[in-house]
Design a protein around this motif. Structure first.
Motif, PDB file in Angstrom:
ATOM      1  N   TYR A   7       6.744  12.698   1.479  1.00 18.79           N
ATOM      2  CA  TYR A   7       7.372  11.428   1.121  1.00 18.79           C
ATOM      3  C   TYR A   7       6.282  10.431   0.744  1.00 18.79           C
ATOM      4  O   TYR A   7       5.090  10.651   1.016  1.00 18.79           O
ATOM      5  CB  TYR A   7       8.204  10.890   2.278  1.00 18.79           C
ATOM      6  CG  TYR A   7       7.401  10.615   3.537  1.00 18.79           C
ATOM      7  CD1 TYR A   7       6.867   9.348   3.780  1.00 18.79           C
ATOM      8  CD2 TYR A   7       7.171  11.626   4.464  1.00 18.79           C
ATOM      9  CE1 TYR A   7       6.120   9.106   4.928  1.00 18.79           C
ATOM     10  CE2 TYR A   7       6.428  11.387   5.604  1.00 18.79           C
ATOM     11  CZ  TYR A   7       5.915  10.128   5.833  1.00 18.79           C
ATOM     12  OH  TYR A   7       5.169   9.888   6.962  1.00 18.79           O
ATOM     13  N   THR A   8       6.699   9.343   0.125  1.00 19.02           N
ATOM     14  CA  THR A   8       5.772   8.290  -0.249  1.00 19.02           C
ATOM     15  C   THR A   8       5.690   7.284   0.897  1.00 19.02           C
ATOM     16  O   THR A   8       6.671   6.591   1.184  1.00 19.02           O
ATOM     17  CB  THR A   8       6.221   7.592  -1.547  1.00 19.02           C
ATOM     18  OG1 THR A   8       6.275   8.568  -2.596  1.00 19.02           O
ATOM     19  CG2 THR A   8       5.248   6.502  -1.945  1.00 19.02           C
ATOM     20  N   ALA A   9       4.555   7.260   1.556  1.00 18.13           N
ATOM     21  CA  ALA A   9       4.350   6.316   2.662  1.00 18.13           C
ATOM     22  C   ALA A   9       4.086   4.928   2.089  1.00 18.13           C
ATOM     23  O   ALA A   9       3.328   4.774   1.126  1.00 18.13           O
ATOM     24  CB  ALA A   9       3.173   6.768   3.521  1.00 18.13           C
ATOM     25  N   LEU A  52       0.864  -1.172   0.000  1.00 22.82           N
ATOM     26  CA  LEU A  52       0.000   0.000   0.000  1.00 22.82           C
ATOM     27  C   LEU A  52       0.901   1.222   0.000  1.00 22.82           C
ATOM     28  O   LEU A  52       1.898   1.270   0.716  1.00 22.82           O
ATOM     29  CB  LEU A  52      -0.908   0.003   1.234  1.00 22.82           C
ATOM     30  CG  LEU A  52      -1.886  -1.167   1.366  1.00 22.82           C
ATOM     31  CD1 LEU A  52      -2.603  -1.096   2.717  1.00 22.82           C
ATOM     32  CD2 LEU A  52      -2.896  -1.167   0.231  1.00 22.82           C
ATOM     33  N   SER A  53       0.560   2.219  -0.804  1.00 23.07           N
ATOM     34  CA  SER A  53       1.456   3.370  -0.923  1.00 23.07           C
ATOM     35  C   SER A  53       0.708   4.606  -1.383  1.00 23.07           C
ATOM     36  O   SER A  53      -0.179   4.526  -2.236  1.00 23.07           O
ATOM     37  CB  SER A  53       2.583   3.037  -1.906  1.00 23.07           C
ATOM     38  OG  SER A  53       3.483   4.102  -2.028  1.00 23.07           O
ATOM     39  N   ARG A  54       1.082   5.767  -0.833  1.00 23.80           N
ATOM     40  CA  ARG A  54       0.541   7.047  -1.273  1.00 23.80           C
ATOM     41  C   ARG A  54       1.479   8.160  -0.826  1.00 23.80           C
ATOM     42  O   ARG A  54       2.259   7.992   0.122  1.00 23.80           O
ATOM     43  CB  ARG A  54      -0.863   7.302  -0.720  1.00 23.80           C
ATOM     44  CG  ARG A  54      -0.917   7.505   0.781  1.00 23.80           C
ATOM     45  CD  ARG A  54      -2.341   7.694   1.280  1.00 23.80           C
ATOM     46  NE  ARG A  54      -2.913   8.948   0.867  1.00 23.80           N
ATOM     47  CZ  ARG A  54      -2.853  10.068   1.583  1.00 23.80           C
ATOM     48  NH1 ARG A  54      -2.218  10.094   2.753  1.00 23.80           N
ATOM     49  NH2 ARG A  54      -3.413  11.181   1.151  1.00 23.80           N
ATOM     50  N   PHE A  55       1.422   9.278  -1.536  1.00 29.25           N
ATOM     51  CA  PHE A  55       2.234  10.429  -1.167  1.00 29.25           C
ATOM     52  C   PHE A  55       1.560  11.196  -0.034  1.00 29.25           C
ATOM     53  O   PHE A  55       0.355  11.451  -0.077  1.00 29.25           O
ATOM     54  CB  PHE A  55       2.416  11.367  -2.363  1.00 29.25           C
ATOM     55  CG  PHE A  55       3.223  12.596  -2.052  1.00 29.25           C
ATOM     56  CD1 PHE A  55       4.590  12.506  -1.838  1.00 29.25           C
ATOM     57  CD2 PHE A  55       2.621  13.843  -1.959  1.00 29.25           C
ATOM     58  CE1 PHE A  55       5.341  13.645  -1.542  1.00 29.25           C
ATOM     59  CE2 PHE A  55       3.359  14.981  -1.669  1.00 29.25           C
ATOM     60  CZ  PHE A  55       4.726  14.868  -1.458  1.00 29.25           C
ATOM     61  N   VAL A  56       2.341  11.540   0.992  1.00 27.96           N
ATOM     62  CA  VAL A  56       1.811  12.306   2.126  1.00 27.96           C
ATOM     63  C   VAL A  56       2.711  13.511   2.388  1.00 27.96           C
ATOM     64  O   VAL A  56       3.904  13.498   2.075  1.00 27.96           O
ATOM     65  CB  VAL A  56       1.720  11.450   3.418  1.00 27.96           C
ATOM     66  CG1 VAL A  56       0.753  10.292   3.238  1.00 27.96           C
ATOM     67  CG2 VAL A  56       3.090  10.944   3.840  1.00 27.96           C
ATOM     68  N   LEU A  57       2.128  14.538   2.948  1.00 28.59           N
ATOM     69  CA  LEU A  57       2.881  15.735   3.311  1.00 28.59           C
ATOM     70  C   LEU A  57       3.458  15.538   4.715  1.00 28.59           C
ATOM     71  O   LEU A  57       2.763  15.061   5.621  1.00 28.59           O
ATOM     72  CB  LEU A  57       1.966  16.956   3.290  1.00 28.59           C
ATOM     73  CG  LEU A  57       2.637  18.315   3.064  1.00 28.59           C
ATOM     74  CD1 LEU A  57       3.189  18.394   1.651  1.00 28.59           C
ATOM     75  CD2 LEU A  57       1.634  19.439   3.283  1.00 28.59           C
ATOM     76  N   TRP A  58       4.725  15.895   4.898  1.00 27.26           N
ATOM     77  CA  TRP A  58       5.371  15.827   6.211  1.00 27.26           C
ATOM     78  C   TRP A  58       5.356  17.242   6.780  1.00 27.26           C
ATOM     79  O   TRP A  58       6.070  18.113   6.289  1.00 27.26           O
ATOM     80  CB  TRP A  58       6.805  15.314   6.056  1.00 27.26           C
ATOM     81  CG  TRP A  58       7.587  15.287   7.315  1.00 27.26           C
ATOM     82  CD1 TRP A  58       7.130  15.053   8.582  1.00 27.26           C
ATOM     83  CD2 TRP A  58       9.005  15.511   7.448  1.00 27.26           C
ATOM     84  NE1 TRP A  58       8.154  15.096   9.487  1.00 27.26           N
ATOM     85  CE2 TRP A  58       9.314  15.381   8.824  1.00 27.26           C
ATOM     86  CE3 TRP A  58      10.023  15.794   6.544  1.00 27.26           C
ATOM     87  CZ2 TRP A  58      10.614  15.536   9.309  1.00 27.26           C
ATOM     88  CZ3 TRP A  58      11.306  15.941   7.025  1.00 27.26           C
ATOM     89  CH2 TRP A  58      11.606  15.819   8.386  1.00 27.26           C
ATOM     90  N   PRO A  59       4.523  17.506   7.793  1.00 27.33           N
ATOM     91  CA  PRO A  59       4.344  18.883   8.282  1.00 27.33           C
ATOM     92  C   PRO A  59       5.644  19.608   8.610  1.00 27.33           C
ATOM     93  O   PRO A  59       5.840  20.758   8.189  1.00 27.33           O
ATOM     94  CB  PRO A  59       3.474  18.701   9.536  1.00 27.33           C
ATOM     95  CG  PRO A  59       2.704  17.449   9.254  1.00 27.33           C
ATOM     96  CD  PRO A  59       3.650  16.555   8.508  1.00 27.33           C
ATOM     97  N   THR A  60       6.551  18.964   9.356  1.00 25.33           N
ATOM     98  CA  THR A  60       7.816  19.609   9.722  1.00 25.33           C
ATOM     99  C   THR A  60       8.664  19.891   8.493  1.00 25.33           C
ATOM    100  O   THR A  60       9.234  20.979   8.334  1.00 25.33           O
ATOM    101  CB  THR A  60       8.602  18.722  10.704  1.00 25.33           C
ATOM    102  OG1 THR A  60       7.787  18.457  11.857  1.00 25.33           O
ATOM    103  CG2 THR A  60       9.889  19.411  11.154  1.00 25.33           C
ATOM    104  N   GLY A  61       8.753  18.903   7.611  1.00 25.77           N
ATOM    105  CA  GLY A  61       9.523  19.087   6.387  1.00 25.77           C
ATOM    106  C   GLY A  61       8.931  20.151   5.483  1.00 25.77           C
ATOM    107  O   GLY A  61       9.658  20.917   4.852  1.00 25.77           O
TER     108      GLY A  61
END
Length: 205
Positions: free
Chosen positions: A114-116, A80-89
């Motif tokens: 990053y791609t989770a 399972l995979s999707r792109f997510v936003l990393w708040p700190t980054g």
């Protein structure tokens, strides 16, 4: 007691804000990731086409295919995979690129998301191949841009920038540090990592 309660409330609010960013849909997450890099070009407002619009398009071409390549490589292995936003980054990238953009007119950081990935089985080889997909895509786009540079007239500035930007994104991600792709590829296959790094440097310079 009141100060402690206020601090706790502030921490909870920041966590809720971060969670909202993390669970954004992929489209919104990609949009914000592109913005956090493209903000570096806003200082070129005197040239809205070549200074802002075209570089922003180049950023989108560098970021989106890179992450989609990770995602599709993972899914092809049953993950399972999707792109997510990393708040700190995202905040770090937005602020630093905004500052550096004023000085240099371009971005230096690409860590907004990053791609989770979630896999039933996930060994070193799977991790290496999934990590390789992103930089390999940037290198392919960079090389294709150079080829088109000699075949298409009127787009030389954009294609040159697109090639160099993709080569830089590949180089940045191939650094064998922390959670970057390079560290995982290096762990999996040093020869592949070295070859990819050399290609990214050649295309960049």
């Amino acid at each position: 007691m009141r100060r402690a309660a206020d601090r706790c409330a502030a921490v909870i609010r920041s966590m809720e804000w971060g969670a909202r960013l993390y669970y954004l849909g992929e489209g919104a997450a990609f949009l914000l990731a592109i913005l956090s890099v493209a903000v570096a070009y806003l200082w070129n407002y005197w040239d809205p086409i070549y200074g802002v619009l075209l570089p922003t398009i180049a950023v989108a071409i560098a970021i989106v295919p890179h992450e989609l390549a990770h995602r599709q490589a993972a899914r092809s292995m049953g993950c399972l995979s999707r792109f997510v936003l990393w708040p700190t980054g995202f905040l770090t990238t937005l602020i630093l690129n905004g500052i550096v953009g004023f000085i240099a007119g371009g971005p230096i950081l690409f860590i907004s998301g990053y791609t989770a990935i979630s896999c039933y089985r996930y060994g070193t080889s799977q991790e290496g191949l999934i990590s390789l997909a992103g930089p390999a895509t940037n290198i392919a786009i960079s090389a294709l841009s150079l080829i088109l540079l000699h075949a298409v007239t009127g787009w030389s500035v954009f294609l040159q920038y697109l090639s160099r930007l993709n080569a830089f994104v590949a180089f940045f991600n191939l650094l064998p540090l922390g959670v970057l792709d390079g560290a995982k590829i290096f762990k999996w296959n040093i020869a592949v990592w070295a070859g990819m790094l050399a290609l990214s440097v050649l295309l960049w310079i």
